[in-house]
Design a protein around this motif. Structure first.
Motif, PDB file in Angstrom:
ATOM      1  N   TYR A  26      44.866  45.876  39.539  1.00 46.65           N
ATOM      2  CA  TYR A  26      44.594  46.188  38.137  1.00 46.65           C
ATOM      3  C   TYR A  26      45.381  45.267  37.226  1.00 46.65           C
ATOM      4  N   ARG A  27      46.653  45.025  37.605  1.00 48.02           N
ATOM      5  CA  ARG A  27      47.469  44.132  36.773  1.00 48.02           C
ATOM      6  C   ARG A  27      46.853  42.744  36.748  1.00 48.02           C
ATOM      7  N   SER A  28      46.442  42.244  37.934  1.00 50.45           N
ATOM      8  CA  SER A  28      45.850  40.905  37.997  1.00 50.45           C
ATOM      9  C   SER A  28      44.533  40.865  37.234  1.00 50.45           C
ATOM     10  N   ASN A  29      43.732  41.944  37.345  1.00 45.63           N
ATOM     11  CA  ASN A  29      42.471  41.998  36.603  1.00 45.63           C
ATOM     12  C   ASN A  29      42.705  41.984  35.103  1.00 45.63           C
ATOM     13  N   LEU A  30      43.775  42.684  34.664  1.00 45.09           N
ATOM     14  CA  LEU A  30      44.083  42.728  33.235  1.00 45.09           C
ATOM     15  C   LEU A  30      44.400  41.334  32.716  1.00 45.09           C
ATOM     16  N   GLU A  31      45.208  40.611  33.493  1.00 39.62           N
ATOM     17  CA  GLU A  31      45.562  39.262  33.031  1.00 39.62           C
ATOM     18  C   GLU A  31      44.343  38.351  33.008  1.00 39.62           C
TER      19      GLU A  31
ATOM     20  N   GLU B 279      41.296  39.312  32.560  1.00 38.96           N
ATOM     21  CA  GLU B 279      40.448  39.735  31.448  1.00 38.96           C
ATOM     22  C   GLU B 279      40.990  39.183  30.134  1.00 38.96           C
ATOM     23  N   ALA B 280      42.339  39.206  29.970  1.00 35.55           N
ATOM     24  CA  ALA B 280      42.913  38.659  28.742  1.00 35.55           C
ATOM     25  C   ALA B 280      42.575  37.179  28.616  1.00 35.55           C
ATOM     26  N   LYS B 281      42.626  36.454  29.740  1.00 36.24           N
ATOM     27  CA  LYS B 281      42.312  35.020  29.672  1.00 36.24           C
ATOM     28  C   LYS B 281      40.844  34.794  29.359  1.00 36.24           C
ATOM     29  N   ILE B 282      39.953  35.629  29.984  1.00 40.63           N
ATOM     30  CA  ILE B 282      38.514  35.363  29.840  1.00 40.63           C
ATOM     31  C   ILE B 282      38.051  35.729  28.441  1.00 40.63           C
ATOM     32  N   MET B 283      38.529  36.897  27.931  1.00 40.81           N
ATOM     33  CA  MET B 283      37.992  37.408  26.669  1.00 40.81           C
ATOM     34  C   MET B 283      38.851  36.989  25.487  1.00 40.81           C
ATOM     35  N   GLU B 284      39.601  35.871  25.640  1.00 42.25           N
ATOM     36  CA  GLU B 284      40.441  35.434  24.518  1.00 42.25           C
ATOM     37  C   GLU B 284      39.546  34.947  23.393  1.00 42.25           C
TER      38      GLU B 284
ATOM     39  N   VAL C  66      33.835  47.999  42.778  1.00 42.01           N
ATOM     40  CA  VAL C  66      33.523  46.919  41.858  1.00 42.01           C
ATOM     41  C   VAL C  66      34.620  46.764  40.819  1.00 42.01           C
ATOM     42  N   GLU C  67      35.162  47.894  40.342  1.00 46.24           N
ATOM     43  CA  GLU C  67      36.185  47.800  39.297  1.00 46.24           C
ATOM     44  C   GLU C  67      37.409  47.055  39.780  1.00 46.24           C
ATOM     45  N   ILE C  68      37.719  47.176  41.063  1.00 50.31           N
ATOM     46  CA  ILE C  68      38.927  46.547  41.559  1.00 50.31           C
ATOM     47  C   ILE C  68      38.655  45.116  41.992  1.00 50.31           C
ATOM     48  N   LEU C  69      37.514  44.885  42.606  1.00 52.51           N
ATOM     49  CA  LEU C  69      37.309  43.635  43.337  1.00 52.51           C
ATOM     50  C   LEU C  69      36.341  42.701  42.653  1.00 52.51           C
ATOM     51  N   ASN C  70      36.011  42.945  41.376  1.00 50.77           N
ATOM     52  CA  ASN C  70      34.930  42.149  40.804  1.00 50.77           C
ATOM     53  C   ASN C  70      35.334  40.714  40.545  1.00 50.77           C
ATOM     54  N   LEU C  71      36.659  40.436  40.521  1.00 54.84           N
ATOM     55  CA  LEU C  71      37.068  39.064  40.253  1.00 54.84           C
ATOM     56  C   LEU C  71      37.548  38.368  41.508  1.00 54.84           C
ATOM     57  N   ARG C  72      37.369  38.996  42.663  1.00 51.63           N
ATOM     58  CA  ARG C  72      37.815  38.387  43.909  1.00 51.63           C
ATOM     59  C   ARG C  72      36.619  37.823  44.655  1.00 51.63           C
ATOM     60  N   PRO C  73      36.844  37.012  45.681  1.00 52.30           N
ATOM     61  CA  PRO C  73      35.695  36.478  46.413  1.00 52.30           C
ATOM     62  C   PRO C  73      34.851  37.556  47.053  1.00 52.30           C
TER      63      PRO C  73
ATOM     64  N   GLU D 148      33.882  38.062  50.031  1.00 56.14           N
ATOM     65  CA  GLU D 148      34.248  38.590  51.349  1.00 56.14           C
ATOM     66  C   GLU D 148      35.072  39.859  51.215  1.00 56.14           C
ATOM     67  N   ASP D 149      35.919  39.920  50.145  1.00 55.73           N
ATOM     68  CA  ASP D 149      36.737  41.120  49.971  1.00 55.73           C
ATOM     69  C   ASP D 149      35.874  42.339  49.727  1.00 55.73           C
ATOM     70  N   MET D 150      34.834  42.145  48.918  1.00 55.15           N
ATOM     71  CA  MET D 150      33.946  43.257  48.614  1.00 55.15           C
ATOM     72  C   MET D 150      33.216  43.714  49.871  1.00 55.15           C
ATOM     73  N   VAL D 151      32.736  42.737  50.649  1.00 55.59           N
ATOM     74  CA  VAL D 151      32.007  43.068  51.874  1.00 55.59           C
ATOM     75  C   VAL D 151      32.921  43.808  52.828  1.00 55.59           C
ATOM     76  N   ARG D 152      34.169  43.340  52.917  1.00 51.73           N
ATOM     77  CA  ARG D 152      35.084  43.986  53.847  1.00 51.73           C
ATOM     78  C   ARG D 152      35.395  45.410  53.417  1.00 51.73           C
ATOM     79  N   LYS D 153      35.534  45.614  52.104  1.00 50.53           N
ATOM     80  CA  LYS D 153      35.884  46.950  51.652  1.00 50.53           C
ATOM     81  C   LYS D 153      34.715  47.915  51.850  1.00 50.53           C
ATOM     82  N   VAL D 154      33.505  47.444  51.544  1.00 49.25           N
ATOM     83  CA  VAL D 154      32.378  48.370  51.587  1.00 49.25           C
ATOM     84  C   VAL D 154      31.923  48.609  53.018  1.00 49.25           C
ATOM     85  N   GLN D 155      31.919  47.535  53.842  1.00 48.31           N
ATOM     86  CA  GLN D 155      31.347  47.667  55.175  1.00 48.31           C
ATOM     87  C   GLN D 155      32.358  47.490  56.277  1.00 48.31           C
ATOM     88  N   GLY D 156      33.645  47.259  55.930  1.00 53.45           N
ATOM     89  CA  GLY D 156      34.608  46.922  56.980  1.00 53.45           C
ATOM     90  C   GLY D 156      34.814  48.037  57.972  1.00 53.45           C
ATOM     91  N   TYR D 157      34.739  49.298  57.537  1.00 53.73           N
ATOM     92  CA  TYR D 157      35.036  50.396  58.439  1.00 53.73           C
ATOM     93  C   TYR D 157      33.989  50.555  59.512  1.00 53.73           C
TER      94      TYR D 157
END
Lengths: 146, 106
Positions: free
Chosen positions: A89-94, A96-101, A124-131, A133-142
């Protein structure tokens, strides 16, 4: 034994005649009695039920042991997951600040809800700015074989 | 910071009974905090205590009882996490843990 004058053999009854024929009803009492049969059946049933109750009790104890192990380890998982979420969340906030400046009317980090309670985030809220593969691993990794 | 112990699921499940005994108070504190505060930022202190307790237990086990821990982990891995088939190795691990953490009464 050629008897008589004819010289042939006849099929005659034995000497002294046949013995007496037993025509009276004969039902011998053999085998276990009725009471014994009931006792045997009930004994087998009781033995089987005792084994069944014991196995059920053992199976419930195994299940309770599994739950106890998961309960012992779940605070560790939850604590680590919380820390990961906060970090992301902290990384996403930073980001977002850079993108929406310079975009007017945009409050960085504004919640989309009106009340202040914590809503469990979607992946999606957590991983939307990451590659991806992270999303795929989180949703289907188990579902993968570990 | 000491080096991180092996925290694969096999090791964690192998040491789970001992972790359950050792980290009971830390776990309870974290869960009670979590019950009242679902937000992650409210329970960070208790969460750190939980992680520290579990990692310390694993470190002690790796230092003093590596063979027994490895035996229990592989037994669980072979038996698909069936605890009833791994009673012998569990007993050995607990005995080793008691020896490792024995404190002489003054």
């Amino acid at each position: 034994m050629a008897s008589g004058t004819a010289g042939y053999k006849q099929d005659l009854p034995p000497k002294g005649g046949y013995g007496p024929i037993e025509y009276a009803r004969k039902l011998p009492r053999r085998g276990p009695s009725g009471y014994a049969l009931f006792a045997l059946g009930i004994g087998v049933a009781v033995f089987g039920y005792a084994q069944l109750f014991a196995s059920n009790r053992r199976r419930r104890e195994w299940w309770a042991e599994e739950i106890e192990v998961q309960v012992a380890l779940c605070p560790l998982y939850k604590a680590e997951q919380d820390r990961l979420i906060l970090r992301q969340y902290r990384s996403n906030l930073e980001e977002e600040a850079k993108i929406m400046e310079g975009v007017e009317g945009w409050v960085v980090g504004e919640s989309v809800y009106h009340n202040k309670k914590w809503n469990t985030p979607q992946p999606v809220e957590i991983l939307n700015l990451r590659p991806k593969e992270d999303m795929v691993r989180k949703v289907q990794g188990y579902t993968y074989n570990i | 910071m000491a080096e991180k112990p092996d925290t694969s699921s096999n090791s964690l499940y192998g040491a789970s009974k001992i972790i359950a005994d050792e980290c009971r108070s830390a776990n309870l504190a974290f869960l009670e905090c979590k019950r009242d505060n679902p937000h992650p930022k409210d329970c960070v202190l208790q969460g750190e205590k939980v992680t520290a307790c579990v990692l310390n237990t694993l470190r002690i086990l790796e230092k003093s009882c590596p063979g027994e821990l490895e035996a229990q982990s592989s037994c669980l891995k072979d038996s698909r996490m069936t605890f009833s088939e791994c009673r012998d190795s569990q007993r050995e691990l607990r005995r080793c843990w008691k020896r490792a953490t024995y404190v002489e009464e003054p």
